[in-house]
Design a protein around this motif. Structure first.
Motif, PDB file in Angstrom:
ATOM      1  N   GLY A 192      56.017  36.501  58.336  1.00 42.95           N
ATOM      2  CA  GLY A 192      55.336  37.484  59.074  1.00 42.95           C
ATOM      3  C   GLY A 192      56.397  38.239  59.391  1.00 42.95           C
ATOM      4  N   MET A 193      57.244  37.308  59.307  1.00 37.94           N
ATOM      5  CA  MET A 193      57.925  38.616  60.361  1.00 37.94           C
ATOM      6  C   MET A 193      59.032  39.316  59.378  1.00 37.94           C
ATOM      7  N   ALA A 204      54.068  39.269  48.687  1.00 38.91           N
ATOM      8  CA  ALA A 204      55.864  40.097  48.181  1.00 38.91           C
ATOM      9  C   ALA A 204      56.368  39.313  49.137  1.00 38.91           C
ATOM     10  N   ALA A 205      56.406  39.096  50.077  1.00 37.09           N
ATOM     11  CA  ALA A 205      57.766  38.121  51.664  1.00 37.09           C
ATOM     12  C   ALA A 205      58.281  36.676  51.118  1.00 37.09           C
ATOM     13  N   MET A 206      56.679  36.472  50.279  1.00 37.11           N
ATOM     14  CA  MET A 206      56.702  34.973  49.993  1.00 37.11           C
ATOM     15  C   MET A 206      58.029  35.048  48.665  1.00 37.11           C
ATOM     16  N   GLN A 207      57.602  35.925  47.763  1.00 35.70           N
ATOM     17  CA  GLN A 207      59.095  35.887  46.867  1.00 35.70           C
ATOM     18  C   GLN A 207      59.568  36.261  46.957  1.00 35.70           C
ATOM     19  N   ARG A 208      60.350  37.037  47.902  1.00 32.93           N
ATOM     20  CA  ARG A 208      61.528  37.618  49.157  1.00 32.93           C
ATOM     21  C   ARG A 208      62.683  35.520  49.164  1.00 32.93           C
ATOM     22  N   ASN A 217      71.072  28.695  46.000  1.00 35.06           N
ATOM     23  CA  ASN A 217      70.146  27.205  45.640  1.00 35.06           C
ATOM     24  C   ASN A 217      70.400  26.772  46.882  1.00 35.06           C
ATOM     25  N   THR A 218      69.180  27.445  47.352  1.00 30.61           N
ATOM     26  CA  THR A 218      69.446  26.578  48.931  1.00 30.61           C
ATOM     27  C   THR A 218      68.193  25.999  49.037  1.00 30.61           C
ATOM     28  N   LYS A 219      67.400  25.434  49.580  1.00 25.01           N
ATOM     29  CA  LYS A 219      66.016  24.726  49.874  1.00 25.01           C
ATOM     30  C   LYS A 219      64.945  26.334  50.686  1.00 25.01           C
ATOM     31  N   LEU A 220      63.888  26.395  50.127  1.00 25.56           N
ATOM     32  CA  LEU A 220      63.343  27.478  50.975  1.00 25.56           C
ATOM     33  C   LEU A 220      62.787  27.275  52.928  1.00 25.56           C
ATOM     34  N   ARG A 221      62.538  25.530  52.735  1.00 26.05           N
ATOM     35  CA  ARG A 221      62.846  25.507  53.929  1.00 26.05           C
ATOM     36  C   ARG A 221      63.722  25.882  54.836  1.00 26.05           C
ATOM     37  N   GLU A 222      65.150  26.129  54.193  1.00 26.58           N
ATOM     38  CA  GLU A 222      66.472  26.378  55.078  1.00 26.58           C
ATOM     39  C   GLU A 222      66.457  27.635  55.121  1.00 26.58           C
ATOM     40  N   VAL A 223      66.161  28.303  53.705  1.00 28.13           N
ATOM     41  CA  VAL A 223      66.017  29.624  53.764  1.00 28.13           C
ATOM     42  C   VAL A 223      65.493  30.784  54.849  1.00 28.13           C
ATOM     43  N   ALA A 224      63.610  29.378  55.076  1.00 25.50           N
ATOM     44  CA  ALA A 224      63.122  30.714  55.977  1.00 25.50           C
ATOM     45  C   ALA A 224      63.521  29.774  57.318  1.00 25.50           C
ATOM     46  N   ARG A 225      64.028  29.279  57.812  1.00 24.57           N
ATOM     47  CA  ARG A 225      64.621  29.149  59.004  1.00 24.57           C
ATOM     48  C   ARG A 225      66.034  29.746  59.439  1.00 24.57           C
TER      49      ARG A 225
END
Length: 235
Positions: A192-193, A204-208, A217-225
């Motif tokens: 959303g941000m 597009a946001a998800m692809q980024r 090489n970082t988990k997706l949730r960690e990137v998001a956090r």
């Protein structure tokens, strides 16, 4: 008889408390052994044989002498504890009378002045089987009464172990679900941000986020956090 039943009931109460409050397997198994000796006064020592993937080991005992007698059976691949585990039947013997069947076991038992032996099958779960073993210094052998009491005790123990295992598995699944929901929440927040900042759509946001996850090489949730934390700090 009444006194014997009181001892059994008391032992089971202590066992129930251990199953409810201790999640360490070695602590629970040690309690099972200690309470078995308490429930059956003719028993001087106790141990638990656990067999996993065909390998036998002593999971707990009340005395190192029990470990040594167990080990003698594991080394030669036969003995009363292994028979109880394999057949699902209680094995009750007087050690002096078992010399022709299990000479190595008898030699080890006599070394520590054990004259009576009682083993009952014990199943912890679908993959681990074994036996609860009792050792007596008298050579008259355990009576049918002790065999019956041990059967009742191991039935309750097996049920308790399986129930505790199912509870732990359910708790693990609940924790995993909670983690998954938390991860999904922060990922949705990051998306959303990104959509608001860069005026892009959801895909597009998800692809980024995915691209950043793969490149670092970082988990997706960690990137998001991390992204969410960074944006919040800017604000």
């Amino acid at each position: 008889m009444t006194e014997r039943l009181d001892e059994l009931a008391s032992a089971m109460r202590e066992l129930t408390q251990a199953l409810e409050h201790d999640d360490q397997e070695n602590v629970v198994f040690s309690t099972i052994c200690a309470e078995a000796v308490r429930a059956i006064p003719e028993a001087d020592l106790a141990s638990i044989t656990a067999i996993h993937d065909g390998q036998a080991e002593t999971a707990a005992s009340t005395d190192p002498r029990a470990d040594e007698i167990d080990r003698a059976q594991y080394t030669i691949g036969e003995g009363p504890c292994l028979r109880a585990a394999a057949t699902g039947e209680v094995v009750r013997i007087s050690v002096p009378e078992a010399g022709e069947v299990w000479p190595d076991f008898v030699a080890a038992a006599k070394q520590f002045d054990v004259g009576s032996y009682l083993a009952a099958p014990l199943r912890a779960d679908e993959t681990v089987t074994g036996a609860l073993n009792l050792f007596g210094f008298g050579d008259s052998g355990f009576r049918t009464l002790e065999s019956d009491v041990l059967t009742v005790y191991t039935t309750v123990v097996g049920f308790g172990l399986r129930t505790a295992q199912r509870y732990r598995e359910a708790q693990l699944r609940a924790d995993q679900l909670d983690q998954a929901l938390r991860s999904r929440g922060v990922i949705e927040q990051a998306k959303g941000m990104l959509m608001a900042i860069h005026r892009i759509d959801e895909d597009a946001a998800m692809q980024r986020l995915i691209a950043e996850s793969q490149s670092t090489n970082t988990k997706l949730r960690e990137v998001a956090r991390r992204f969410v934390d960074t944006v919040r700090k800017r604000d």
